[in-house]
Design a protein around this motif. Structure first.
Motif, mmCIF file in Angstrom:
data_model
loop_
_atom_site.group_PDB
_atom_site.id
_atom_site.type_symbol
_atom_site.label_atom_id
_atom_site.label_comp_id
_atom_site.label_asym_id
_atom_site.label_seq_id
_atom_site.Cartn_x
_atom_site.Cartn_y
_atom_site.Cartn_z
ATOM 1 N N LEU A 25 0.837 -1.203 0.000
ATOM 2 C CA LEU A 25 0.000 0.000 0.000
ATOM 3 C C LEU A 25 0.872 1.253 0.000
ATOM 4 N N TYR A 26 1.878 1.247 0.824
ATOM 5 C CA TYR A 26 2.752 2.425 0.919
ATOM 6 C C TYR A 26 3.415 2.733 -0.424
ATOM 7 N N PHE A 27 4.016 1.724 -1.030
ATOM 8 C CA PHE A 27 4.730 1.952 -2.283
ATOM 9 C C PHE A 27 3.784 2.328 -3.429
ATOM 10 N N THR A 30 2.510 6.268 -2.124
ATOM 11 C CA THR A 30 3.411 7.374 -1.787
ATOM 12 C C THR A 30 3.715 8.244 -3.004
ATOM 13 N N PRO A 31 3.661 9.560 -2.834
ATOM 14 C CA PRO A 31 4.005 10.455 -3.943
ATOM 15 C C PRO A 31 5.519 10.633 -4.105
ATOM 16 N N ILE A 146 -1.358 7.069 6.365
ATOM 17 C CA ILE A 146 -0.782 7.368 5.051
ATOM 18 C C ILE A 146 -1.635 8.398 4.319
ATOM 19 N N SER A 147 -2.953 8.233 4.408
ATOM 20 C CA SER A 147 -3.876 9.170 3.763
ATOM 21 C C SER A 147 -3.698 10.587 4.307
ATOM 22 N N ILE A 148 -3.575 10.690 5.626
ATOM 23 C CA ILE A 148 -3.404 12.005 6.261
ATOM 24 C C ILE A 148 -2.022 12.586 5.961
ATOM 25 N N HIS A 149 -1.010 11.745 6.069
ATOM 26 C CA HIS A 149 0.381 12.188 5.913
ATOM 27 C C HIS A 149 0.652 12.758 4.523
ATOM 28 N N PHE A 150 0.196 12.057 3.511
ATOM 29 C CA PHE A 150 0.452 12.483 2.138
ATOM 30 C C PHE A 150 -0.709 13.306 1.554
#
Length: 202
Positions: A25-27, A30-31, A146-150
């Motif tokens: 999911l991360y890879f 991630t932008p 991840i949604s919030i961070h990016f």
């Protein structure tokens, strides 16, 4: 037919697969630019450490008659696998996903390590928290982070993960593998460590 579906859910969403799903999911979301060779190398290493190696160790423990089934149905069966899983995760954050390299994944696995340690303590105290819920809820919390961070919209993924959590809980109850309290405790054991580590990377 329903029984087969219920059993399939327990295997498809087995705790072993959740760390790999989190990394995938991360890879995929991630932008940040990360070269494909590095992504492939990390996924390969994590697959070996979090899926292949634990399976091999399980069969070794089964041969030695330390465990009876893949679901680790008693608290006594859980102690050695949880210790081994903790050691594997420690190696992973020390050698494969380091703090200076991919911070978000590093803290994801630190949270998972804390959850493993909490499950070990509970097992020693003769309480059988649902490992399925621990792993799935940790993954769920990481997806939200991840949604919030990016600042990306992955509401569809998060909704699917909510369905996954419900399916896992239903499956474990239907199979009489856990009680309501074991599922609830498992949920919080998975979520709380991920919430705590957010202070370091979110």
């Amino acid at each position: 037919m329903i029984d087969r579906v219920i059993k399939a859910i327990s295997y498809i969403f087995h705790p072993l697969f959740m760390p790999l799903l989190g990394v995938t999911l991360y890879f995929s979301k991630t932008p940040r630019y990360i070269p494909d060779p590095i992504i492939k190398a990390k996924i390969f290493s994590i697959t070996i450490l979090t899926v292949v190696l634990p399976i091999l160790l399980f069969y070794l423990l089964k041969t030695l008659k330390k465990v009876e089934s893949v679901h680790l149905e008693t608290t006594r069966e859980r102690i050695i696998p949880l210790i081994l899983n903790g050691l594997i995760t420690f190696i992973l954050v020390s050698r494969v996903i380091t703090h200076n390299e991919i911070e978000e994944l590093y803290y994801f696995f630190i949270g998972a390590l804390c959850s493993t340690f909490a499950c070990l303590i509970l097992a020693i105290l003769k309480f059988k928290a649902s490992l399925h819920m621990v792993a799935a809820s940790g993954f769920f919390m990481f997806a939200i982070a991840i949604s919030i961070h990016f600042q990306i919209n992955i509401n569809g993924t998060i909704a699917l993960l909510c369905i996954m959590l419900g399916a896992i809980a239903t499956s474990r109850l239907h199979l009489k593998a856990h009680t309501n309290s074991e599922l609830i405790i498992g949920f919080f054991v998975g979520v709380i460590p991920q919430l705590l580590v957010l202070n370091y990377w979110l």
